[in-house]
Write a protein that holds these residues in place. Structure first.
Motif, PDB file in Angstrom:
ATOM      1  N   GLY A 203       1.592   4.198  -2.980  1.00 38.00           N
ATOM      2  CA  GLY A 203       1.161   5.549  -2.630  1.00 38.00           C
ATOM      3  C   GLY A 203      -0.282   5.652  -2.205  1.00 38.00           C
ATOM      4  O   GLY A 203      -0.919   6.687  -2.411  1.00 38.00           O
TER       5      GLY A 203
ATOM      6  N   GLU B 278      -8.976   8.564  -3.829  1.00 37.87           N
ATOM      7  CA  GLU B 278      -8.411   9.053  -2.565  1.00 37.87           C
ATOM      8  C   GLU B 278      -8.315  10.568  -2.543  1.00 37.87           C
ATOM      9  O   GLU B 278      -8.371  11.190  -1.474  1.00 37.87           O
ATOM     10  CB  GLU B 278      -7.032   8.435  -2.332  1.00 37.87           C
TER      11      GLU B 278
ATOM     12  N   ALA C 149      -3.220   5.785   0.624  1.00 36.97           N
ATOM     13  CA  ALA C 149      -3.362   6.215   2.018  1.00 36.97           C
ATOM     14  C   ALA C 149      -4.304   5.326   2.799  1.00 36.97           C
ATOM     15  O   ALA C 149      -4.177   5.182   4.010  1.00 36.97           O
ATOM     16  CB  ALA C 149      -3.858   7.660   2.074  1.00 36.97           C
ATOM     17  N   ALA C 150      -5.278   4.724   2.124  1.00 40.60           N
ATOM     18  CA  ALA C 150      -6.276   3.886   2.795  1.00 40.60           C
ATOM     19  C   ALA C 150      -6.327   2.528   2.106  1.00 40.60           C
ATOM     20  O   ALA C 150      -5.721   2.313   1.061  1.00 40.60           O
ATOM     21  CB  ALA C 150      -7.644   4.560   2.756  1.00 40.60           C
TER      22      ALA C 150
ATOM     23  N   ARG D  95      -5.824  12.528  -2.939  1.00 39.76           N
ATOM     24  CA  ARG D  95      -4.654  13.086  -2.264  1.00 39.76           C
ATOM     25  C   ARG D  95      -3.899  14.047  -3.171  1.00 39.76           C
ATOM     26  O   ARG D  95      -3.953  13.958  -4.409  1.00 39.76           O
ATOM     27  CB  ARG D  95      -3.683  11.964  -1.855  1.00 39.76           C
TER      28      ARG D  95
ATOM     29  N   ASP E 143       2.168  14.851  -2.259  1.00 41.70           N
ATOM     30  CA  ASP E 143       2.208  14.038  -1.042  1.00 41.70           C
ATOM     31  C   ASP E 143       2.359  12.565  -1.392  1.00 41.70           C
ATOM     32  O   ASP E 143       3.085  11.830  -0.720  1.00 41.70           O
ATOM     33  CB  ASP E 143       0.936  14.252  -0.222  1.00 41.70           C
ATOM     34  N   LYS E 144       1.644  12.140  -2.438  1.00 44.89           N
ATOM     35  CA  LYS E 144       1.732  10.751  -2.863  1.00 44.89           C
ATOM     36  C   LYS E 144       3.143  10.417  -3.349  1.00 44.89           C
ATOM     37  O   LYS E 144       3.700   9.369  -3.011  1.00 44.89           O
ATOM     38  CB  LYS E 144       0.697  10.488  -3.966  1.00 44.89           C
TER      39      LYS E 144
ATOM     40  N   ARG F 283       0.836  -1.196   0.000  1.00 41.87           N
ATOM     41  CA  ARG F 283       0.000   0.000   0.000  1.00 41.87           C
ATOM     42  C   ARG F 283       0.875   1.252   0.000  1.00 41.87           C
ATOM     43  O   ARG F 283       0.640   2.203  -0.756  1.00 41.87           O
ATOM     44  CB  ARG F 283      -0.925  -0.011   1.215  1.00 41.87           C
ATOM     45  N   GLN F 284       1.904   1.228   0.834  1.00 44.43           N
ATOM     46  CA  GLN F 284       2.829   2.353   0.879  1.00 44.43           C
ATOM     47  C   GLN F 284       3.576   2.504  -0.447  1.00 44.43           C
ATOM     48  O   GLN F 284       3.772   3.616  -0.947  1.00 44.43           O
ATOM     49  CB  GLN F 284       3.831   2.155   2.024  1.00 44.43           C
TER      50      GLN F 284
ATOM     51  N   GLN G  95       5.461  10.055  -0.382  1.00 47.12           N
ATOM     52  CA  GLN G  95       5.265   8.780   0.312  1.00 47.12           C
ATOM     53  C   GLN G  95       5.927   7.637  -0.432  1.00 47.12           C
ATOM     54  O   GLN G  95       6.628   6.806   0.177  1.00 47.12           O
ATOM     55  CB  GLN G  95       3.773   8.473   0.457  1.00 47.12           C
TER      56      GLN G  95
END
Length: 477
Positions: free
Chosen positions: A330, A400, A332-333, A402, A406-407, A326-327, A410
């Motif tokens: 990129g 998401e 977040a949920a 985002r 930010d993505k 998931r990380q 990450q």
């Protein structure tokens, strides 16, 4: 700084052995930041003398540990430190205790038919890999000092000798407990468990309940370690039980390798003819090895407690790997469709042998909408086959909502731009064997910042050249 070797007080757990000095030693590498963190303020001459086996510091008590292990599935009843010595223990300024372990120190009672030596090739490979994994955030032993020598060592061919001084909070392996269990000395095992509790996990009690909790901890750490290997594309290559750490550290670097083109069945060890330790087999082998450890502890821990701990392995590994993916993508949920997104991505990557590290790093460039960036397309032999997947992934990102920046941040924080590809290690080794350590030093510098953009070193981030596929690494590596 250096304490008397506490483990050496178990005279039944190995043998006192003096190191055999290397001939004409020369200092090649010292990990000065690590030495400072350990509170070891030694001169270069002292590092040379200690690592070459020509001098012991006060209170050092060299000790060769005895252990056994399942090697390629078969039990070997007596292995042990055949070319390494536990020199002593250090308590760092932060209170953490560390073993000093010298590899290539000469013959011990456990050398069998070996010479007790290490070669420059394998010693430098261990130094490079352990530091590379450390900076990737993966638990590992670490390299403190490397010394070379003019002493000839005979392997498949004559090679220059070397020794590496490595450190870890503990070098206890699954095989330590197997040795005493299968040799009919199971009454020795509680002392080793108590030693591990005293030195590493003083929150545990030294009784049946504490031993059960210790085993559960080993299961969890092993599961998360292997999940981290899988996420970064690292292949250990020889996951025998004597190479499995009780602390969940990456231990004993031999025929390791990072994936280049993605192949789930990749075998990095040319000695592994059946593919027992292939990349996609590592999670299963980790569980199998833990079952062997459970057997060795079965006289001290209720079977039901062992079973319950083992039952937690799959969940710990899969949850850790899923979170890592998931990380890496990129996200977040979590969404229920994510496992299918991951699975389809890996199937496409395997079909086209997409470079593993470059893929995840460049995937960060893809925005929730718009065309697929050219650097990402350049990795694909058939970009059209990815159209559906790219659409699903971009829709997933769009849901998401985002910020793209930010993505990207990450993803770049967890997807390394630089990993220790085999051809990079090989180039450093070849120059080192000619007396030039500059490439090894530069490679260590780059790998110490694996997630950072280092444009002046983009060569180290490129997919492997064709000739890299011909590099042969085996158990002798």
């Amino acid at each position: 700084m250096i304490l008397s070797n506490q483990y050496a007080t178990f005279d039944w757990a190995g043998s006192r052995v003096e190191p055999t000095p290397l001939q004409a030693p020369r200092l090649l590498l010292v990990n000065y930041p690590l030495a400072e963190a350990l509170g070891m303020a030694l001169s270069d001459q002292q590092w040379l003398e200690v690592t070459s086996g020509t001098r012991l510091l006060p209170d050092m008590a060299p000790f060769a540990q005895v252990y056994a292990g399942h090697q390629f599935g078969g039990y070997s009843p007596r292995l042990g430190d055949g070319r390494a010595l536990l020199l002593g223990e250090v308590v760092a300024p932060d209170g953490q205790r560390w073993d000093l372990h010298l590899k290539g120190a000469g013959k011990t009672p456990y050398s069998r038919f070996g010479d007790g030596r290490a070669v420059l090739r394998s010693s430098l490979r261990e130094y490079l890999a352990s530091e590379a994994l450390h900076h990737l955030g993966i638990p590992t032993t670490r390299a403190l000092c490397l010394v070379g020598s003019e002493e000839p060592v005979y392997r498949e061919q004559v090679e220059p000798g070397a020794a590496v001084l490595r450190v870890a909070q503990s070098h206890l392996r699954f095989g330590h407990f197997e040795y005493f269990y299968y040799s009919g000395e199971a009454e020795r095992i509680p002392a080793l468990l108590d030693y591990l509790i005293q030195t590493q996990w003083p929150d545990l009690s030294q009784d049946q309940a504490g031993y059960a909790a210790l085993f559960e901890r080993v299961v969890q750490r092993t599961a998360t370690l292997i999940a981290r290997w899988q996420a970064v594309g690292f292949c250990h290559g020889v996951m025998n039980t004597d190479n499995m750490s009780m602390l969940g550290l990456t231990l004993d670097y031999g025929p390791y390798g990072f994936l280049d083109g993605y192949n789930p069945g990749h075998i990095c060890n040319h000695s592994d003819h059946a593919g027992r330790y292939a990349y996609d087999q590592q999670p299963t082998v980790g569980y199998w090895n833990l079952q062997r450890l459970a057997q060795a502890l079965s006289g001290l821990v209720p079977v039901e407690s062992l079973r319950q701990a083992l039952d937690g392995y799959e969940y710990a590994l899969l949850s850790s790997f899923s979170e890592a993916m998931r990380q890496k993508l990129g996200l977040a949920a979590w969404e229920d469709e994510d496992p299918a997104l991951f699975r389809d991505m890996f199937n496409l990557m395997a079909a086209q042998q997409v470079d593993y590290s470059c893929w995840f790093r460049r995937l960060a460039l893809l925005a929730p909408e718009g065309p697929v960036p050219e650097p990402l397309l350049a990795l694909l032999s058939d970009a059209g086959a990815w159209d559906d997947w790219f659409g699903r992934y971009q829709a997933r990102l769009a849901r998401e909502g985002r910020d793209h920046g930010d993505k990207v941040a990450q993803m770049n924080a967890v997807n390394p731009k630089y990993v220790l590809r085999n051809h990079l290690a090989q180039q450093a080794i070849e120059r080192a064997e000619r007396g030039d350590m500059s490439e090894a030093a530069l490679l260590l510098q780059v790998l110490s910042r694996p997630f950072d953009e280092q444009p002046e070193f983009d060569y180290y981030a490129a997919p492997a050249p064709e000739w890299a596929g011909q590099i042969c690494v085996s158990c002798s590596s």
